[in-house]
Structures are given as C-alpha cells and as structure tokens.
Design an enzyme around this catalytic site. Structure first.
Site, PDB file in Angstrom:
ATOM      1  CB  THR A   1      30.705 -49.944 -28.056  1.00  0.00           C
ATOM      2  OG1 THR A   1      29.711 -50.011 -29.338  1.00  0.00           O
ATOM      3  CG2 THR A   1      31.676 -50.924 -28.357  1.00  0.00           C
TER       4      THR A   1
ATOM      5  CG  HIS B   1      49.717 -56.158 -26.626  1.00  0.00           C
ATOM      6  ND1 HIS B   1      50.008 -56.244 -25.323  1.00  0.00           N
ATOM      7  CD2 HIS B   1      49.686 -57.334 -27.076  1.00  0.00           C
ATOM      8  CE1 HIS B   1      50.221 -57.442 -24.984  1.00  0.00           C
ATOM      9  NE2 HIS B   1      50.038 -58.381 -25.914  1.00  0.00           N
TER      10      HIS B   1
END
Length: 516
Positions: A435, A487
């Site tokens: 993006t 994560h």
C-alpha cells in the site's frame, strides 16, 4: 440411468445435509424438476432431475450428510413409457392429494396442460457464487418488471457486493413472472431472487392459473410453517429452541442449520440489546445521515476483524531512494519508448518484495487453524483508492514478470479499479500486499493486515532529508518503510530481515540483475 449428484456447494463449504425429498422412488419426474433440497451452513440448494424419467433409488435419506459429487439417487430415463405404466397409480395419488394436479394431467390435452402450467415450469433465477469470502450482496435495480418478456442472457439485475458488482442474466427466453428480492434486499449465493417462465407465453393468458397455483402453494406453506429439515429439527430439539423466534435466512423463508446454530449460541439477553442499539441517535441541524455503502461496511468489518484475529506488529526502516531515482531518470524515456509504459517506483518495490519473500517464506504464508500454509506463488496485492473506497487487486505471478510487465499490470488494475471494472478473480487470492500512502503525502503509517495474509508493506512520501554518509551530512531523497506482520507466524527477526532485504535491493537495484 442418470445419477443425481451433489453439486459444488461453494467456497469453503465441504458438506451439506439432505433437507427434504420432493419425490418418492417410482414417481415420474421431468428434466430440471426439483427433486431434493440440500442445506449447508450458509444457504439451501435445490437439486434438479438430470433427465426425464422415473425416480429410482434414493441413496441419501433426509438428514444424511453428503459431500460435493456424492450420488444422491438415480433417474431411469424414459418418461413416456413410465407415465403410461403408472397412469392408474398416479390417478389414485391425485385423488388422495388434490394439491398435486400435475400428476393427474390429461394426456390427450397436452398442449392445453402446458399452457396452464406455465407458472409451474418457471425457471428459477438464483444468485450466483460471488467469490471467495463473499457471503452476501445487495440487489441493485431490476431492469425488468414482473410480466416483461425477456431473452436468454439478457441482463435482469445487478447485485452489489463488498468487492464488485455481479450481473445476473435471464436463464432462458420467456417472461419474468416473479421478483422474489426487491431493490435493496440482501441476498446470499444460491438464493432464488426471481423466476422466468420458459414457455414464453404472455402473462395475461396464464394469470388465472398462476393465481390459483400461487394460492395453493401459499396454503401448503402456511400449513407447514416454519419448515424444519431434519438437521434443523435436531439443533432445535437439542437446544430447546422455539422455531418461531428463529430468524430465517434460507430460500422460501426456510430456517437453515446455520440460523438454528446462531440462535442456540446467542445469549438469552441478546434480543433486547439489538433493539436498543438499532435506535439511531437524532441528527443535529447541521448534520446529515448517509447510509454506508456495502463496500464501506465491509472495509470497516474486515479491518476490525483483522485487528481482532491477528497478533499485529509493525517494524520500520528507511530507504535512500537516490539509486532508484537516478536509474529511473536515466532510462525513463527509452523505457517508455520501448515498452509503451512509464517506469515508476512500484515495479522496483514489487521486485524487491518478491526477492525478500523468497528468502523469508513465512511472510508469504498464512495460518489455517493449527496449520501453516506456505505459498510457492507470489501474487502481490496493490491497494488502490477509489471513490467508493479501498480495493486491493492482485498482480498474479509477480516473480515471473519483468519491470515493464509489472508496470503494465499495475496500470491496468488501477484503471479497472477506478472504473469499477474489476472482476472477482482480480480481487482474491493475494499472498502479500503493498500500500502506497505516499501518493497522498503520508510520511509514516502502520498499515493493517489484509487477512488471511501475514504481511503488508507500507510505502510513504519521498522527502529530502539530511543523512550521514561516510561521516558527512548529505541531503538525500528518503522514504520510510513500514512492515505490518502477523506475529503468530512471523518472528521479529524474520520481519526485520525482510524489511532490510527490501531496503538493500532498492538502494542497489543492480542486485535485481544478479539475483542477489
């Protein structure tokens, strides 16, 4: 003999439950006549006869669980012979059940019978599969009214989803006899939204018959309302539910298994809460209330789901864009003359990302339950801002594309996004997203993951800043890079290394040529 098979049930739907057989073994059936209704966790599906003939063996009884491609039963072809043999039996059945006049139709007056049963021979207009993760859509504007003549493949209605608009065409030549979902209604894949009379007869000629037929079907439905399939009845019984309090989302107002399960899992105090929440606050004299578009609703929902489901973390770095800008300035004219497209920054970033994904495969993977799916293909999503909202078209097999092919591909996807011409295939299946908030002047941001992906790279504005080079202060074109990652699957070391590899590739573009 023709087998009756379980159809494809849609993306991520692996099984269904036999809800109700409309015919018994030995009954005469016609091709495309509805024989059995299947119920999935999402929608109910109708399975039609594959040929004219007699329904033979039923291999899957009501309440059984079946998978796509499973044989549900069989039809012995040869309707005419079967009809003659079973004529007396059919008449007796007709006397016992006057609501089934079709079985007792006079043979000599076949043309007259066909005209009268035009409504019964209607072909359903069903909502098509609308793509991965697309569970519902909104009816736009019907281009035809009930009673209008239509042709096969003529556009009837447009359904707006959270990604693209899906056009629904007429399944046959004839007359649009029924509109089951008005403008603005929310519909699901497989749901019947209207019917077309395949006979093509004018609606006025069959109006009286249609009226009486509709009245008869309404009486039958009300006497068995609400309809519960064996699977739904089991959930209702086990959880001591009142079927009249369950919100039905299935075709014809039927309660699906998912409806019953949702009612069973809902808190008992839940009915009062929606009423309080549904009351909109009063707007002030200088305020305006505007309904959110389906795309905006979906963007809001999916971004929040992403935050709630993934363990999101963002790591940052900065890159000196001097080398890329010098290379671009030196070759941009020759590049455009040779390839017919301008040399931008996105192609360099896509190349750098693909190289980093090769080295750190966890960033290109996704979590599926307790498994990790490592993807050996590199389909890069490129976020594009449009008037309706943000969409992320996908550049397929980016690892096999040249800089020119990448620039052309991104340019085509961007134009299609702004024109509203993106297809479902162009919007799904990405493995990583880029993006670029820099085009709007963003200096730094923390992008949100595009689930189920595990990484998204945020590009930002290029700013002339003082940096230390070999002990000296120099002014360089610098850009901050941000990598948001899940994560749960990507360790901090891997995320930092991934971002450093992108930085190294952009600061020394010759690494692309040497595959370093």
């Amino acid at each position: 003999m023709a087998d009756i098979l379980t159809p494809t049930l849609g993306e991520s739907v692996t099984e269904a439950t036999i809800a109700k057989w409309s015919k018994k073994p030995g009954d005469a059936v016609k091709k495309d006549e509805i024989l059995v209704e299947l119920e999935t966790d999402k929608v109910s599906l109708e399975v039609a006869s594959p040929a004219d003939g007699v329904l033979g063996e039923i291999k899957a009884a009501e309440g059984d669980t079946v998978t796509p491609g499973a044989v549900l039963g069989s039809v012995t072809e040869g309707a005419a012979g079967a009809g003659k043999t079973e004529a007396p039996k059919t008449e007796a059945k007709a006397e016992a059940k006057p609501e089934s006049p079709k079985a007792n139709a006079p043979k000599a007056d076949a043309p007259k019978n066909h005209a009268a049963s035009g409504g019964g021979d209607a072909i359903s207009i069903a909502v098509p599969t609308m793509g991965e993760s697309v569970a519902e859509g909104t009816i736009g504007t019907w281009l035809k009214k009930a009673g209008d003549a239509v042709k096969k493949d003529e556009l009837l209605v447009e359904i707006e989803t959270d990604k693209v608009a899906v056009e629904v065409a007429s399944p046959a030549d004839g007359v649009l006899t029924e509109i089951g979902a008005p403008d603005g209604a929310t519909v699901k894949p497989g749901q019947v939204i209207g019917k077309v009379s395949g006979s093509g007869a004018a609606p006025a000629a069959s109006a009286p018959e249609g009226k009486s037929a509709n009245a008869g079907s309404a009486q039958v439905k009300s006497s068995d309302d609400p309809h519960l399939s064996p699977a739904v009845q089991r959930v209702v019984t086990e959880n001591n539910l009142d079927p009249k309090t369950i919100e039905a989302t299935g075709p014809k107002g039927n309660i699906t298994k998912a409806d019953a399960q949702n009612a069973a899992s809902a808190p008992k105090a839940a009915p009062a809460a929606p009423q309080a929440a549904s009351a909109p606050r009063e707007t002030g004299p200088r305020e305006e209330r505007v309904k959110m578009t389906r795309l905006r609703q979906t963007i809001a929902r999916r971004l929040k789901e992403s935050q709630n489901s993934a363990a999101q973390l963002t790591t940052f770095n900065e890159v000196d864009m001097s080398a890329v800008m010098a290379l671009r300035s030196q070759y941009k004219d020759a590049f455009e003359k040779r390839h017919g497209v301008k040399l931008g920054f996105m192609s360099f970033f896509v190349k750098a990302v693909v190289n980093a994904l090769h080295e750190i495969p966890a960033v290109n993977a996704e979590i599926d339950g307790t498994d990790i799916i490592y993807k050996n293909h590199y389909d890069i999503g490129v976020a594009v801002g449009t008037e309706k909202g943000l969409v992320v078209p996908v550049l397929r097999d980016a690892d096999q594309l040249s800089l020119a092919a990448i620039e052309k591909g991104i340019g085509d996807l961007g134009r299609a996004a702004r024109d509203g011409d993106l297809t479902l295939d162009q919007l799904q299946g990405g493995t990583f997203t880029i993006t670029n908030g820099g085009v709007y002047g963003s200096l730094m941001s923390t992008p949100i993951l595009n689930m189920p992906q595990s990484g998204i790279l945020g590009m930002h504005n290029i700013v002339q800043r003082p940096v230390a080079i070999d002990g000296k202060v120099e002014i360089r074109p610098m850009m901050y890079l941000a990598l948001s990652y899940d994560h749960r699957i990507v360790d901090g070391k891997e995320a930092v290394t991934f971002l450093v590899r992108i930085k190294d590739a952009l600061e020394d573009p010759q690494r692309f040529l040497l595959d370093l």
